[in-house]
Design a protein around this motif. Structure first.
Motif, PDB file in Angstrom:
ATOM      1  N   LEU A  24      51.375  35.823  69.580  1.00 31.35           N
ATOM      2  CA  LEU A  24      52.333  36.581  68.774  1.00 31.35           C
ATOM      3  C   LEU A  24      52.665  37.908  69.439  1.00 31.35           C
ATOM      4  N   ASP A  25      51.650  38.573  69.999  1.00 32.27           N
ATOM      5  CA  ASP A  25      51.892  39.892  70.572  1.00 32.27           C
ATOM      6  C   ASP A  25      52.594  39.845  71.923  1.00 32.27           C
ATOM      7  N   VAL A  26      52.777  38.641  72.477  1.00 35.08           N
ATOM      8  CA  VAL A  26      53.620  38.506  73.666  1.00 35.08           C
ATOM      9  C   VAL A  26      55.092  38.527  73.275  1.00 35.08           C
ATOM     10  N   THR A  27      55.444  37.804  72.193  1.00 34.07           N
ATOM     11  CA  THR A  27      56.860  37.636  71.837  1.00 34.07           C
ATOM     12  C   THR A  27      57.318  38.530  70.690  1.00 34.07           C
ATOM     13  N   ILE A  28      56.409  38.911  69.800  1.00 38.98           N
ATOM     14  CA  ILE A  28      56.819  39.662  68.616  1.00 38.98           C
ATOM     15  C   ILE A  28      57.353  41.047  68.988  1.00 38.98           C
ATOM     16  N   VAL A  29      56.803  41.630  70.061  1.00 41.68           N
ATOM     17  CA  VAL A  29      57.175  42.996  70.411  1.00 41.68           C
ATOM     18  C   VAL A  29      58.590  43.084  70.983  1.00 41.68           C
ATOM     19  N   THR A  30      59.097  41.981  71.583  1.00 41.65           N
ATOM     20  CA  THR A  30      60.434  42.045  72.181  1.00 41.65           C
ATOM     21  C   THR A  30      61.497  42.331  71.126  1.00 41.65           C
ATOM     22  N   VAL A  31      61.322  41.773  69.922  1.00 41.64           N
ATOM     23  CA  VAL A  31      62.299  41.982  68.853  1.00 41.64           C
ATOM     24  C   VAL A  31      62.279  43.431  68.370  1.00 41.64           C
ATOM     25  N   ALA A  32      61.126  44.077  68.465  1.00 37.53           N
ATOM     26  CA  ALA A  32      60.981  45.441  67.937  1.00 37.53           C
ATOM     27  C   ALA A  32      61.341  46.519  68.956  1.00 37.53           C
ATOM     28  N   LEU A  33      61.593  46.161  70.199  1.00 40.33           N
ATOM     29  CA  LEU A  33      61.824  47.181  71.231  1.00 40.33           C
ATOM     30  C   LEU A  33      62.967  48.142  70.900  1.00 40.33           C
ATOM     31  N   PRO A  34      64.117  47.666  70.403  1.00 39.71           N
ATOM     32  CA  PRO A  34      65.175  48.632  70.064  1.00 39.71           C
ATOM     33  C   PRO A  34      64.728  49.648  69.011  1.00 39.71           C
ATOM     34  N   ALA A  35      64.033  49.194  67.964  1.00 41.73           N
ATOM     35  CA  ALA A  35      63.568  50.114  66.922  1.00 41.73           C
ATOM     36  C   ALA A  35      62.540  51.088  67.473  1.00 41.73           C
ATOM     37  N   ILE A  36      61.636  50.603  68.326  1.00 41.81           N
ATOM     38  CA  ILE A  36      60.636  51.477  68.944  1.00 41.81           C
ATOM     39  C   ILE A  36      61.313  52.527  69.813  1.00 41.81           C
ATOM     40  N   SER A  37      62.320  52.105  70.578  1.00 41.30           N
ATOM     41  CA  SER A  37      63.028  53.019  71.466  1.00 41.30           C
ATOM     42  C   SER A  37      63.679  54.152  70.686  1.00 41.30           C
ATOM     43  N   VAL A  38      64.291  53.827  69.545  1.00 39.76           N
ATOM     44  CA  VAL A  38      64.951  54.850  68.730  1.00 39.76           C
ATOM     45  C   VAL A  38      63.929  55.786  68.106  1.00 39.76           C
ATOM     46  N   ASP A  39      62.867  55.222  67.532  1.00 40.02           N
ATOM     47  CA  ASP A  39      61.880  56.026  66.809  1.00 40.02           C
ATOM     48  C   ASP A  39      61.088  56.934  67.743  1.00 40.02           C
ATOM     49  N   LEU A  40      60.728  56.441  68.916  1.00 38.63           N
ATOM     50  CA  LEU A  40      59.902  57.217  69.843  1.00 38.63           C
ATOM     51  C   LEU A  40      60.709  57.855  70.968  1.00 38.63           C
ATOM     52  N   SER A  41      62.032  57.748  70.888  1.00 31.15           N
ATOM     53  CA  SER A  41      62.913  58.298  71.927  1.00 31.15           C
ATOM     54  C   SER A  41      62.493  57.801  73.315  1.00 31.15           C
ATOM     55  N   GLY A  42      62.227  56.517  73.394  1.00 35.95           N
ATOM     56  CA  GLY A  42      61.759  55.940  74.651  1.00 35.95           C
ATOM     57  C   GLY A  42      62.903  55.526  75.555  1.00 35.95           C
ATOM     58  N   SER A  43      62.661  55.617  76.856  1.00 35.13           N
ATOM     59  CA  SER A  43      63.646  55.202  77.848  1.00 35.13           C
ATOM     60  C   SER A  43      63.527  53.699  78.100  1.00 35.13           C
ATOM     61  N   LEU A  44      64.453  53.166  78.889  1.00 37.44           N
ATOM     62  CA  LEU A  44      64.388  51.764  79.280  1.00 37.44           C
ATOM     63  C   LEU A  44      63.073  51.483  80.007  1.00 37.44           C
ATOM     64  N   GLU A 162      58.698  49.257  58.792  1.00 37.97           N
ATOM     65  CA  GLU A 162      58.981  49.818  60.106  1.00 37.97           C
ATOM     66  C   GLU A 162      58.233  49.050  61.179  1.00 37.97           C
ATOM     67  N   TRP A 163      58.582  49.296  62.425  1.00 38.04           N
ATOM     68  CA  TRP A 163      58.071  48.516  63.546  1.00 38.04           C
ATOM     69  C   TRP A 163      56.558  48.579  63.681  1.00 38.04           C
ATOM     70  N   ARG A 164      55.926  49.624  63.171  1.00 38.43           N
ATOM     71  CA  ARG A 164      54.475  49.771  63.327  1.00 38.43           C
ATOM     72  C   ARG A 164      53.710  48.600  62.719  1.00 38.43           C
ATOM     73  N   TRP A 165      54.314  47.947  61.720  1.00 36.87           N
ATOM     74  CA  TRP A 165      53.626  46.867  61.039  1.00 36.87           C
ATOM     75  C   TRP A 165      53.562  45.587  61.864  1.00 36.87           C
ATOM     76  N   MET A 281      64.113  38.036  81.036  1.00 39.87           N
ATOM     77  CA  MET A 281      65.434  37.961  80.415  1.00 39.87           C
ATOM     78  C   MET A 281      65.409  38.342  78.940  1.00 39.87           C
ATOM     79  N   PHE A 282      64.359  37.911  78.209  1.00 36.98           N
ATOM     80  CA  PHE A 282      64.307  38.156  76.768  1.00 36.98           C
ATOM     81  C   PHE A 282      64.445  39.639  76.428  1.00 36.98           C
ATOM     82  N   VAL A 283      63.747  40.493  77.174  1.00 36.11           N
ATOM     83  CA  VAL A 283      63.735  41.927  76.870  1.00 36.11           C
ATOM     84  C   VAL A 283      65.145  42.500  76.909  1.00 36.11           C
ATOM     85  N   TYR A 284      65.914  42.147  77.924  1.00 38.80           N
ATOM     86  CA  TYR A 284      67.236  42.752  78.103  1.00 38.80           C
ATOM     87  C   TYR A 284      68.296  42.065  77.250  1.00 38.80           C
TER      88      TYR A 284
END
Length: 483
Positions: A24-44, A162-165, A281-284
């Protein structure tokens, strides 16, 4: 064997719960990356490292962790892995910055290596005969289901929380698995364990980490800058030192003799190519959904679910197919499906619906599903029995290195191709969408090329009737034994 008074299927339940967390932790995080990027002001680059930190730590520690478990006890290492994974998940959920989250994800990978290295050994020691066949079948089914459900579970969580869950949801599963493991999993060891290869551990970890760092940071530093060249040189030197150390040791963690077997080498390349071409590919693609189409969460997870469901269905039929058709043909066909699918997905652009890429997603799902069980079957068929555990570990390492380098290399390509829009207002938004689409095409082309090369090498190297791999030495047996 499971002791008297213990739940017969307790070891299977504990291992399957742990496997669910890992996949789950291999694939579940890809869906949350946009939300994480916004919340933590993360770069690509930060988003790349959030994926890669987990895969790198798992790949770097996997082989040696098995040797440690054989020596001090598999249940002990398994429970320590659950505790580490749970602690890391808590830290991921509490992260207040991208750097903190990346470090916590690396710690998750450490726990994941402990779980991955001990799971099959625990099942092998707990069950024999028909029970072992049932346990391994259930283990494989859970593996596929967890991968398939990851995007959907991640998307569903993002719809209501939120994405933390996506990390905190691991904690109750960890707690249940620990209780079952302590009560129902017997302790087992190898009576003649392989010694821990510290030289190999350090050189491999530093080499792979340096390679990924050079790929991710090279665009910012400059590809010909002193810093990039120094890090890339460090990667080359330490990986060369790793190979030399493995060739000279009596009991290496990475048996180079196995790679002299054409079929094993072909299956290892197929494992790497499958992970590098598709996970990168999935990430992008997820970033494209968010930046161009403005969707994330459950809708994005549902789109990726199509790939993983097809992968699950294809994996279920891959065993029968491999028994009727040459594994060489199955592997080359699987990677060809992925290559053609990624090439078809270049038809997706800023003015089209995501359904334009649907045929490509279907082919990628089928390719992924056919490749994974066939790679495992070839690996077990060609490895000598006393090298089976090492061969499986090497195969898993190739997969995780494929994930890490694929995400990093495609990210470098994506970032290099992504041009700033030369417009203002509404035209700027349209220009940005076109720029994202063009950059994503570079990722698709690169992934297609990786898969195509993998298909060619699999067709060339994997033999119709595999023969056991040669070994230079007679290693100590690794058959699970009761403590």
């Amino acid at each position: 064997m499971v002791g008297p008074g213990s739940w017969r299927w307790g070891p299977l339940a504990a291992v399957c719960l742990a496997q669910t967390l890992l996949m789950l932790d291999v694939t579940i995080v890809t869906v949350a990356l946009p939300a994480i990027s916004v919340d933590l002001s993360g770069s690509l680059q930060s988003m790349q490292l959030i994926v890669d930190a987990y895969a790198l730590a798992l790949a770097a520690l996997l082989l040696n962790t098995g040797a440690v478990a054989d020596r001090i006890g598999r249940r002990r290492v398994f429970v320590c892995g659950l505790v580490t994974f749970g602690l890391a998940s808590s830290l991921c959920g509490a992260a207040n910055g991208a750097t903190f989250l990346i470090a916590a994800r690396a710690l998750q990978g450490v726990g994941g290596a402990m779980l991955f290295a001990t799971g099959l050994a625990i099942l092998g020691a707990a069950y024999v005969g028909a029970d072992r066949a049932k346990a391994l079948g259930a283990f494989g089914a859970v593996f596929g289901a967890a991968v398939a459900l990851g995007p959907l579970v991640g998307g569903a969580i993002l719809e209501v929380a939120e994405w933390r869950w996506i990390f905190l949801v691991n904690l109750p599963v960890v707690a249940v698995a620990i209780v079952i493991a302590l009560r129902h999993v017997p302790e087992t060891r190898n009576p003649r364990p392989r010694r821990v290869d510290w030289v190999g551990q350090v050189t491999f970890a530093v080499g792979i980490a340096s390679l990924v760092t050079a790929l991710i940071k090279g665009g910012d530093w400059g590809w010909t800058s002193t810093r990039t060249v120094a890090v890339a040189a460090t990667a080359a030197l330490t990986l060369a030192a790793f190979l030399i150390s493995q060739a000279r040791q009596a009991e290496p963690m990475f048996h180079l003799a196995l790679l002299r077997n054409r079929s094993f080498a072909g299956s290892a390349i197929a494992a790497f190519a499958t992970s590098a071409s598709l996970f990168g590919m999935f990430v992008y693609l997820i970033l494209y959904f968010q930046k161009v189409e403005g969707i994330d969460g459950l809708p994005a997870g549902t789109r990726l679910l199509l790939v993983t469901i097809l992968a699950f269905v294809a994996a279920a039929g891959a065993g029968r197919l491999s028994s009727a058709v040459s594994p060489r043909l199955v592997l080359s066909a699987a990677l060809t499906c992925s290559a053609v699918g990624l090439l078809q997905m270049t038809m997706l652009d800023a003015g089209s619906s995501w359904t334009v890429a649907l045929p490509g997603l279907v082919l990628c799902g089928l390719g992924f599903g056919l490749a994974n069980p066939t790679v495992a079957a070839v690996t077990l068929a060609v490895a000598p029995p006393d090298h089976a555990a090492t061969a499986i570990g090497m195969n898993s390492t190739f997969r995780q290195v494929g994930v890490a380098t694929g995400v990093a290399a495609m990210g470098a390509l994506f970032d290099h191709a992504l041009s700033a829009p030369d417009a203002a207002g509404a035209r700027a938004a349209q220009a940005a969408s076109v720029a994202y689409s063009d950059a994503l095409h570079h990722v698709f082309f690169a992934g297609s090329a990786i898969a195509a090369v993998g298909a060619l090498l699999a067709a060339t190297l994997v033999r119709t009737t595999p023969t056991p791999a040669p070994t230079e030495r007679s290693p100590k047996p690794t058959v699970p034994a009761a403590a």
